[in-house]
Enzyme design. Structure first.
Site, PDB file in Angstrom:
ATOM      1  CE  LYS A   1      23.936  19.056   4.673  1.00  0.00           C
ATOM      2  NZ  LYS A   1      24.140  18.573   6.083  1.00  0.00           N
TER       3      LYS A   1
ATOM      4  CD  GLU B   1      32.097  31.562  14.030  1.00  0.00           C
ATOM      5  OE1 GLU B   1      31.048  31.760  14.667  1.00  0.00           O
ATOM      6  OE2 GLU B   1      32.144  30.902  12.975  1.00  0.00           O
TER       7      GLU B   1
ATOM      8  CD  GLU C   1      23.526  32.649  10.981  1.00  0.00           C
ATOM      9  OE1 GLU C   1      24.725  32.929  11.251  1.00  0.00           O
ATOM     10  OE2 GLU C   1      22.892  31.760  11.542  1.00  0.00           O
TER      11      GLU C   1
ATOM     12  CB  SER D   1      31.904  27.468   7.875  1.00  0.00           C
ATOM     13  OG  SER D   1      31.966  26.791   6.626  1.00  0.00           O
TER      14      SER D   1
ATOM     15  CB  CYS E   1      27.032  32.335  14.232  1.00  0.00           C
ATOM     16  SG  CYS E   1      27.414  30.859  13.269  1.00  0.00           S
TER      17      CYS E   1
END
Length: 496
Positions: free
Chosen positions: A192, A399, A268, A247, A302
């Site tokens: 996906k 973030e 990750e 996330s 990230c």
């Protein structure tokens, strides 16, 4: 968009490249519409114009995809390692041959400058080349028990059908980083891509088909409702592995779902990377490192430097130099020649960045440069440097995912390490010093999975990418990246 001849040619090239991309669901080697017939728009963030529509998959499409992956798994696992290797190598060659076209697709759907997009295409291709070489190096072991009575025969086998979920910020590289080792290991795939930037991933599917990937090995469903596709995969009992980049909040939910079938999991997740500059650092080098660590992908990474800690004697000078450097960057449509900073991916991201900056300023931070949205169409935000950022500012704990560099002074090494580690995340960290002992000491003290010592770039297909704490589980890339897709099998064989 300007109407000069050069811009029109670029726009036409982008239109032609996107027109070649298949935009359906891809199941059992066939492109088709979603079962519901629904489609969703893909928007160019630099112009806010719709550039394509893509099939909006749902539960019925998801079930067909995972059932296909389960049915094909045994035959694919028996494929010769060399055959899998050659498929990946041919795909690498095809990606590199189409580097300009793929970069233009990426820039148009995601916003990053064309030169940076070309860099990502090469980076993405390298994962296929790397894992084409690893496919033929899957080893085992033959030893003898301590008492000499039994042979210990160890083999490594594909874990089975894999669920791969990628983010929008590196739409090609995140796909190859997961698909490459899965193919090399002999695993089938349900994939996906992110709905904000699906076109790069969909273009990759046709490349793999052209490279000779058998039908049913890779099955792709795009969707605007991730849970409607991923949840059926996770609950199917067919999938044996989940690899997710995104996330921490979503990663935790996926881990909960994976526990129901004891699925192998690679995550990750988020990051809050510290960037530490000691007073003995080469400031020119540190500024360039900060630009690389902060501005890659407009800060939408990230691994981006989120909190910049500078030793007090050089903090003001560093902020001044960084502001001069960021303030000189050219902001514009990534497809336009000379652009160094493109738009953010969507209006929601733009609003979040502005809210974080406003919060920091209201709490005492000073704007050294930027701090505003340019007056033009598109989701642009000016490269920004903030000084004297207080610890209570929201951007110190969230973030940023945008081109904002908060500079915070510190006095001692111990203080810098304490502030750097004061976060639930632990993906990447950076430090600049000319003292080798200090560099190694602080690098070892940082609670992160990756450290850049006097460099602002840590990502490389040959290096193990991943974090600790709330930043995830497992590693991608390097010689250990394929381990996430393999199981050990031990056979005891008597010596008779």
């Amino acid at each position: 968009m300007s109407t000069n001849a050069s811009d029109l040619r670029i726009a036409q090239r982008a239109h032609d490249a996107i027109a070649k991309v298949s935009t359906g669901v891809f199941i059992d080697g066939q492109w088709g519409e979603a079962a519901s017939g629904a489609r969703f728009d893909v928007v160019n963030p630099a112009t806010e114009e719709v550039i394509a529509t893509v099939a909006d998959g749902g539960p019925e499409d998801a079930l067909r995809a995972i059932e296909t992956a389960g049915r094909v798994q045994k035959d694919w696992a028996r494929t010769a390692p060399r055959e899998r290797s050659e498929i990946l190598r041919r795909a690498y060659d095809l990606i590199m041959a189409r580097q300009d076209e793929l970069a233009l697709i990426m820039t148009t759907e995601m916003g990053k400058p064309l030169a940076e997009a070309k860099g990502e295409v090469a980076y993405a291709a390298e994962f296929f080349r790397w894992f084409s070489e690893e496919a033929v190096r899957i080893g085992g072991d033959l030893t003898t028990t301590g008492d000499g009575k039994n042979r210990i025969l160890v083999s490594r086998e594909p874990v089975g059908p894999c669920v791969l979920v990628t983010p929008w910020n590196f739409p090609l590289a995140m796909g190859t980083r997961k698909i490459g080792p899965a193919i090399a290991a002999g695993c089938t795939i349900v994939f996906k891509p992110a709905n904000l930037t699906p076109l790069s991933s969909l273009a990759l599917v046709d490349i793999l088909v052209e490279a000779g990937l058998p039908k049913g090995v890779l099955n792709v469903v795009c969707t605007t409702k991730a849970s409607s596709v991923v949840s059926p995969w996770m609950s199917s009992g067919i999938a044996r592995k989940i690899s997710f980049t995104g996330s921490t909040e979503v990663g935790v939910r996926l881990l909960e779902q994976a526990s129901q079938h004891v699925m192998r999991s690679s995550m990750e997740l988020g990051g809050n990377a510290p960037f530490i500059v000691f007073e003995d650092a080469n400031l020119d080098r540190a500024v360039e490192g900060a630009v690389a660590a902060k501005m890659r992908n407009m800060g939408e990474a990230c691994t981006a430097a989120n909190r910049i800690f500078v030793q007090r004697p050089v903090a003001e000078e560093f902020a001044r130099r960084l502001a001069a450097r960021l303030g000189s960057l050219s902001v514009g449509d990534g497809a336009e020649p000379g652009t160094e900073v493109g738009p953010l991916v969507e209006e929601k991201a733009l609003r979040k960045v502005q809210e974080l900056v406003d919060d920091a300023v209201n709490k005492g931070a000073k704007v050294v440069c930027g701090g505003n949205r340019p007056d033009r169409p598109g989701y642009f935000y000016a490269p920004t440097v903030l000084s004297d950022v207080p610890a209570e500012a929201d951007l110190m704990t969230q973030e940023i995912f945008g081109p904002v560099a908060p500079v915070v002074p510190f006095d001692t090494e111990e203080e810098a390490v304490r502030m750097a580690n004061d976060t639930p995340w632990g993906l990447a960290g950076y430090l600049f010093t000319q003292d080798v002992d200090r560099g190694l000491r602080v690098g070892e003290a940082l609670e992160v999975g990756m450290v850049g010592l006097n460099t602002g770039i840590v990502s490389d297909p040959a290096a193990p990418f991943g974090g600790i704490k709330a930043s995830g589980l497992g590693r991608e890339g390097s010689r250990v990246g394929i381990d996430e897709f393999l199981e050990y099998k031990y056979m005891a064989v008597p010596r008779v």
